[in-house]
Design a protein around this motif. Sequence first.
Motif, PDB file in Angstrom:
ATOM      1  N   GLU A  80      -4.758 -12.700  17.168  1.00 56.62           N
ATOM      2  CA  GLU A  80      -3.292 -12.760  17.133  1.00 56.62           C
ATOM      3  C   GLU A  80      -2.794 -13.616  15.972  1.00 56.62           C
ATOM      4  O   GLU A  80      -1.711 -14.194  16.002  1.00 56.62           O
ATOM      5  N   HIS A  81      -3.619 -13.643  14.914  1.00 56.27           N
ATOM      6  CA  HIS A  81      -3.323 -14.494  13.764  1.00 56.27           C
ATOM      7  C   HIS A  81      -3.317 -13.689  12.465  1.00 56.27           C
ATOM      8  O   HIS A  81      -2.516 -13.947  11.566  1.00 56.27           O
ATOM      9  N   TYR A  82      -4.230 -12.715  12.375  1.00 53.71           N
ATOM     10  CA  TYR A  82      -4.333 -11.863  11.185  1.00 53.71           C
ATOM     11  C   TYR A  82      -3.943 -10.433  11.537  1.00 53.71           C
ATOM     12  O   TYR A  82      -4.267  -9.936  12.622  1.00 53.71           O
ATOM     13  N   ALA A  83      -3.274  -9.771  10.606  1.00 52.61           N
ATOM     14  CA  ALA A  83      -2.994  -8.340  10.702  1.00 52.61           C
ATOM     15  C   ALA A  83      -3.593  -7.688   9.456  1.00 52.61           C
ATOM     16  O   ALA A  83      -3.136  -7.938   8.331  1.00 52.61           O
ATOM     17  N   ILE A  84      -4.642  -6.881   9.650  1.00 50.65           N
ATOM     18  CA  ILE A  84      -5.368  -6.272   8.533  1.00 50.65           C
ATOM     19  C   ILE A  84      -5.059  -4.784   8.470  1.00 50.65           C
ATOM     20  O   ILE A  84      -5.347  -4.036   9.412  1.00 50.65           O
ATOM     21  N   VAL A  85      -4.483  -4.338   7.375  1.00 48.49           N
ATOM     22  CA  VAL A  85      -4.262  -2.915   7.127  1.00 48.49           C
ATOM     23  C   VAL A  85      -5.499  -2.369   6.424  1.00 48.49           C
ATOM     24  O   VAL A  85      -5.910  -2.889   5.385  1.00 48.49           O
ATOM     25  N   VAL A  86      -6.092  -1.329   7.001  1.00 53.90           N
ATOM     26  CA  VAL A  86      -7.251  -0.691   6.384  1.00 53.90           C
ATOM     27  C   VAL A  86      -6.873   0.744   6.023  1.00 53.90           C
ATOM     28  O   VAL A  86      -6.633   1.568   6.901  1.00 53.90           O
ATOM     29  N   GLU A  87      -6.791   1.017   4.733  1.00 57.42           N
ATOM     30  CA  GLU A  87      -6.555   2.381   4.258  1.00 57.42           C
ATOM     31  C   GLU A  87      -7.909   2.973   3.903  1.00 57.42           C
ATOM     32  O   GLU A  87      -8.609   2.493   2.998  1.00 57.42           O
ATOM     33  N   ASP A  88      -8.292   3.990   4.624  1.00 52.84           N
ATOM     34  CA  ASP A  88      -9.641   4.547   4.564  1.00 52.84           C
ATOM     35  C   ASP A  88      -9.637   5.844   3.764  1.00 52.84           C
ATOM     36  O   ASP A  88      -8.894   6.769   4.083  1.00 52.84           O
TER      37      ASP A  88
END
Length: 283
Positions: A80-88
């Motif tokens: 609940e601290h990092y938000a990681i966007v992964v574009e694959d």
Amino acid sequence: MKNEITPNLFSFATSELSQDAFFAWLLSWANTDADPGLKAVALDLLRKWTQNPQLDMEGEQPVQIKRQFEKIDLLVIVNEHYAIVVEDKTETAQHSGQLQRYKAAVEKHYPTHHRRFVYLKSGNACDFAYYTVEKEPAAVEQEKYLVFKRSDILKALEQSQSTNNIFSDFKSYLQQLEDKSSESIEAKSGYSPLQLQGFFMRLEDEIRPKKAGERIRYTWHQVNSANHFWAFTFGWRDYDGYQLYWQFDIYLNGKTPNRLVCKAHVQDEQKVVKANLKSTVLH
């Protein structure tokens, strides 16, 4: 009894959605100790992507994974601290401002999180026509995405000794792509699409700019014409209202000779006009 080659799941599940599912599955192992090898890989990836080498898991369900949230391939919430966007990406490139849209979406929905952006690339493709001297795709660099290539993925996966069949199949599949793309091409004996793509990627390394601030435009892709060939364009220059550039046309049908073409491109309000100025057959 001689060793038999067993079918690989990912030789059939080749789409980006299949790869999305694999990474969602793999990262989920950060939530359990059931397979220490898989958990170690998941933690290693999360530490790299958060740029926090000391990252550890907190709470009962520290990693939450959302697929296709605001059309984002993977959105990974950690502690609940990092938000990681992964574009694959596998064999396609980023398009229509999607990287910028995903950034805006996660900034809107997770304003208090530390936001990270990852461009995950496992296949062979030329993503961007402009590269800087730092050798990072300029469009991705501009949006502050971390480029994580197939070699980076393999390096992370190879650290684990897990015997999980899904994990082993994916690692083996990526290694096969890497090996085939690294094979040299021989004009007399012909070559496969993967060999040709690998050649184009090595050619990219040769023509990238050497001076800080210098930019070079180029791209390569498959042309879906009647004769299906691969094209590598480079050396774009403005001249008297035209854009001149060179293009390698390479055919895999074994019949049509390869050629080097000088082309002119002019764009007005009504149409785009292209003309071949000179063509040289390559032997």
